[in-house]
Write a protein that holds these residues in place. Structure first.
Motif, PDB file in Angstrom:
ATOM      1  N   PHE A 449       0.789  -1.057  -0.105  1.00  0.00           N
ATOM      2  CA  PHE A 449       0.090   0.021  -0.007  1.00  0.00           C
ATOM      3  C   PHE A 449       0.761   1.140  -0.037  1.00  0.00           C
ATOM      4  N   ALA A 450       2.097   1.382   0.649  1.00  0.00           N
ATOM      5  CA  ALA A 450       2.903   2.296   0.621  1.00  0.00           C
ATOM      6  C   ALA A 450       3.450   2.698  -0.780  1.00  0.00           C
ATOM      7  N   PRO A 454       3.903   7.910  -3.585  1.00  0.00           N
ATOM      8  CA  PRO A 454       4.243   8.961  -4.619  1.00  0.00           C
ATOM      9  C   PRO A 454       3.270   9.443  -5.162  1.00  0.00           C
ATOM     10  N   GLN A 455       2.207   8.630  -5.494  1.00  0.00           N
ATOM     11  CA  GLN A 455       1.028   9.270  -6.308  1.00  0.00           C
ATOM     12  C   GLN A 455       0.035  10.356  -5.371  1.00  0.00           C
ATOM     13  N   LEU A 456       0.127   9.856  -4.128  1.00  0.00           N
ATOM     14  CA  LEU A 456      -0.590  10.780  -3.106  1.00  0.00           C
ATOM     15  C   LEU A 456       0.136  11.931  -3.037  1.00  0.00           C
ATOM     16  N   LEU A 457       1.251  11.927  -2.931  1.00  0.00           N
ATOM     17  CA  LEU A 457       1.952  13.194  -2.330  1.00  0.00           C
ATOM     18  C   LEU A 457       2.047  14.178  -3.929  1.00  0.00           C
ATOM     19  N   GLU A 458       2.133  13.530  -5.102  1.00  0.00           N
ATOM     20  CA  GLU A 458       2.204  14.163  -6.188  1.00  0.00           C
ATOM     21  C   GLU A 458       0.787  14.998  -6.630  1.00  0.00           C
ATOM     22  N   LEU A 511      -6.994   4.340  -6.446  1.00  0.00           N
ATOM     23  CA  LEU A 511      -5.931   4.793  -7.347  1.00  0.00           C
ATOM     24  C   LEU A 511      -5.346   3.780  -8.345  1.00  0.00           C
ATOM     25  N   ARG A 512      -6.234   2.537  -8.199  1.00  0.00           N
ATOM     26  CA  ARG A 512      -5.737   1.346  -8.992  1.00  0.00           C
ATOM     27  C   ARG A 512      -6.796   0.717  -9.552  1.00  0.00           C
ATOM     28  N   ALA A 519       0.579   1.700 -14.530  1.00  0.00           N
ATOM     29  CA  ALA A 519       1.882   2.455 -15.287  1.00  0.00           C
ATOM     30  C   ALA A 519       2.374   3.396 -14.418  1.00  0.00           C
ATOM     31  N   GLN A 520       1.652   3.879 -13.505  1.00  0.00           N
ATOM     32  CA  GLN A 520       2.305   5.153 -12.562  1.00  0.00           C
ATOM     33  C   GLN A 520       3.206   4.261 -11.330  1.00  0.00           C
ATOM     34  N   ALA A 521       3.143   2.909 -11.142  1.00  0.00           N
ATOM     35  CA  ALA A 521       3.971   2.285 -10.514  1.00  0.00           C
ATOM     36  C   ALA A 521       5.360   2.712 -10.474  1.00  0.00           C
ATOM     37  N   ARG A 522       6.209   3.176  -9.580  1.00  0.00           N
ATOM     38  CA  ARG A 522       7.674   3.248  -9.626  1.00  0.00           C
ATOM     39  C   ARG A 522       8.513   2.080  -9.537  1.00  0.00           C
TER      40      ARG A 522
END
Length: 724
Positions: A449-450, A454-458, A511-512, A519-522
């Motif tokens: 879940f962590a 990145p997406q939340l903070l963006e 978000l998923r 595709a947004q996964a780092r």
């Protein structure tokens, strides 16, 4: 009849009125010596024998008396009661109906007839009689308990609850009413309320077996297996012959992961009751949980021979045959189980689980949907439906059904704190406001879940994020713009102070929701302690053989009864030891010293382990070691999550292309959707750890060097098992 015998009988009746029962008994015996066919003397002595608990003698005397005086209503009533006490329920019904037909209207006769009918499964007729008794004597708590029992046995849980509560209003300490109330509440899926009723019943009647047994069953259903074990062991100490309790102890021990002890319990139950299909099915499940599928097969076959329509054995036999390598036979049995059309929601849910474990996600989904048609409120079926949908890539619907995890027994989320998802959704959309995210599952799940941080903070969201204290240094290092607090109960006050709260497991539903969203996964979202990692790297380089491969091979998560499917042995990794230039590094949590010594003796290769790292508590150290290696090869455990979060090239291995969790189902390129650096290495034909690790060794031999884990993105390494 002699005058002396008649006088003795009259004296006996007078003695009985004075409460002199022994004197009355002696006088009756004297009367019968002189007149053996005296019906009233037989009747009186039979009634006295019945009071003394000598039911068989009483029944025989009363039967002789009834043959001599067939139209005596009171005699028929007493004979009916004797038949009831000796388990002759049809005869009891006949005698008591005859007494009522002759005009005997005593309430006790109604109750006894109701009990005789209930014992024969005639619950509707019994209910009518118990209701008459309760209407005649509304202040007698026992009548309401009897009524509640008849209602409950017909599936009328709400009506039964009202009757039991009426009894408890009259007699708050009535253990039977509390026991019945617990069963009615459990019938209505209100297990936590049922648990408290059972606790009170067991406390009020500590010498009674049934309240303690029902308490233990409820504890097992709620996931409190340790407490269930304690209750059952105490019960068996008092009642060693209680076979149901022995079987239930086996269930508790199996869920606690003590599989050999569970097996012993099931074997003991079978020795006592070899004709009970459930005991054989449970032993089969114990074998399956240990990976002993071939031994499980005859257990399920025996259960089906004893009970052809057994709700678990047919599907379980199919799974056992699949696990034993009989794919055609196992699949046919599972198909047959579906065709035979289970009509019980719980059985369908169980069959869905079996199909899911067999990799037949579409058929599992059909079972869960049918279970929900039968019982729309079945939280386990809906949650499992959500997982089946996630396995099949239907993310939007899967996450929606996944929200029922809080209502399952035991709750799949493990914790439940206040949330307001709609407010969280508004904050995500606007980027305005403070959002609190609380942890709900295990360490590996927290890392999954962590990956959404990145997406939340963006989006500009101001976060206060709860996590396992072991993860906090890495999270704070990686996301300096967020506030992190340690997981605790009660939670830290900063969480409640935020404008919105959400469970971490609910974030993916925001978000998923499609394959494109991943595709947004780092490739890397956690940073390790670089200084520690460099130190470990230097230590490895001083004695390195070439490629440093971190290995981890077992899981000891909370569902220990099925961990064999996620756990190999270090010995299975022996094919890697023969590869020149490969250095194996142990990053497995727990005590591995004995396994490493045996591995070294068998292969001549020492597996490196950094003794200055606490592999359970020192997450920082474990991640630093992983980062220092070139490649990670691991089964499904927290090591895979660490490696994926660090962006370390990783090969995740599992048997027969059956992903242990939805997040290990490979994407189109054969990698984890959640962790782009994690390659999934499996295939349907690789159904044993030995075969799988031989395959891994060949792959590693073909792609040596530090880039062994980095294959072209478009290459597909494995396909998930699919049934459309």
């Amino acid at each position: 009849m002699s005058a002396l015998a008649e006088r003795k009988l009259q004296q006996a009746l007078a003695a009985l009125e004075r409460g002199e029962r022994e004197r009355a008994e002696a006088l009756c015996e004297e009367a019968l010596e002189r007149a053996p066919r005296h019906p009233r003397a037989l009747h009186l002595l039979g009634a006295l024998r019945l009071e003394q608990g000598r039911e068989q003698e009483a029944r025989e005397m009363l039967e002789r008396a009834a043959a001599l005086a067939p139209g005596e209503a009171r005699l028929l009533r007493d004979l009916g009661y004797a038949e009831l006490r000796t388990g002759r329920f049809a005869q009891a019904e006949e005698r008591l109906r005859a007494a009522l037909a002759l005009g005997w209207r005593e309430t006790a006769a109604l109750v006894w007839l109701g009990q005789a009918l209930a014992e024969q499964g005639k619950y509707g007729e019994a209910e009518a009689l118990f209701r008459q008794a309760a209407e005649r004597e509304p202040h007698a708590a026992g009548h309401w308990v009897n009524l509640g029992n008849a209602e409950r046995l017909q599936g009328k849980a709400e009506a039964a609850e009202r009757s039991y509560r009426r009894a408890l209003a009259l007699a708050p300490g009535h253990a039977g009413a509390l026991l019945g109330l617990g069963q009615a509440l459990e019938q209505g899926q209100r297990r936590r309320e049922a648990l408290e009723a059972y606790r009170r019943a067991a406390a009020l009647a500590p010498s009674e077996a049934e309240p303690r047994y029902r308490l233990a069953v409820c504890l097992n259903l709620l996931g409190s297996h340790g407490e269930a074990e304690r209750v059952l062991r105490a019960l068996l100490a008092d009642r060693p012959d209680h076979t149901d309790a022995l079987n239930e102890l086996g269930i508790a021990l199996q869920e606690l992961g003590r599989l050999e002890e569970a097996e012993a319990c099931f074997r003991g139950a079978i020795e006592r009751e070899p004709g009970n299909a459930d005991w054989h099915a449970n032993l089969g499940m114990a074998f399956l949980a240990q990976g002993r599928a071939r031994e499980a097969v005859p257990c399920f076959e025996r259960a089906l021979a004893l009970q052809p329509g057994h709700p678990r054995a047919l599907g379980s036999l199919g799974l056992a045959r699949l696990e034993a390598g009989d794919r055609a036979g196992g699949s046919e049995l599972l198909e047959r189980a579906i065709r035979e059309g289970y009509s019980d929601a719980r059985a369908l849910c169980h069959l869905g689980t079996i199909l899911h474990e067999a990799g037949q996600y579409g058929r599992a989904e059909a079972c869960y949907r049918r279970a929900l048609e039968l019982d729309p409120g079945h939280a386990d079926a809906e949650t499992d439906l959500g997982f089946a949908l996630l396995y099949r890539g239907n993310f939007a619907d899967g996450w929606r059904h996944h929200e029922r995890r809080f209502d399952t027994a035991p709750p799949r989320a493990l914790r439940r704190l206040p949330t307001n998802p709609e407010a969280a959704r508004r904050i995500l959309a606007s980027g305005e406001g403070r959002l609190a995210v609380w942890a709900e599952q295990g360490l590996g799940d927290e890392i999954v879940f962590a990956s959404l941080l990145p997406q939340l903070l963006e989006r500009g969201v101001e976060l206060v994020y709860e996590a396992d204290a072991r993860l906090l240094p890495a999270l704070r290092r990686s996301f300096p713009g967020a506030s992190f607090v340690p997981r605790s109960d009660p939670p830290q006050p900063q969480l409640a102070a935020a404008q919105a709260q959400i469970a971490a497991g609910s974030l993916p539903g925001l978000l998923r929701n499609s394959l494109q969203d991943f595709a947004q996964a780092r490739e890397r979202f956690l940073l390790c302690d670089q200084a520690r990692s460099q130190s470990y790297r230097e230590r490895l380089e001083r004695g390195r053989r070439g490629l440093c491969v971190a290995v981890s091979w077992k899981s000891t998560g909370r569902r220990r009864a099925v961990q064999w499917k996620k756990s190999a042995s270090l010995a299975a990794f022996a094919p890697l030891a023969r590869l020149p230039g490969v250095q194996l590094v142990d990053v497995q949590y727990g005590d591995t010293e004995a396994e490493r010594a045996a591995f070294a003796q068998a292969t001549g290769v020492e597996v490196v382990r950094f003794r200055d790292v606490d592999h359970f508590n020192d997450v920082e150290g474990v991640m630093a070691v992983i980062a220092a290696c070139d490649l990670v090869i691991t089964t499904s455990n927290v090591t895979a999550h660490f490696a994926g979060a660090l962006g370390k090239p990783t090969w995740l291995i599992y048997l027969a292309a059956r992903a242990p969790f939805h997040y290990w189902v490979p994407g189109p390129d054969g990698r984890s959707l959640w962790y782009p650096s994690v390659q999934i290495v499996t295939a349907p034909e690789l159904a044993s750890w030995e075969a799988l690790l031989e395959h891994v060794a060949r792959r590693l031999e073909q792609g040596s060097g530090a880039g062994a884990g980095k294959e072209p993105r478009g290459k597909k390494l494995a396909e998930p098992s699919s049934d459309g």
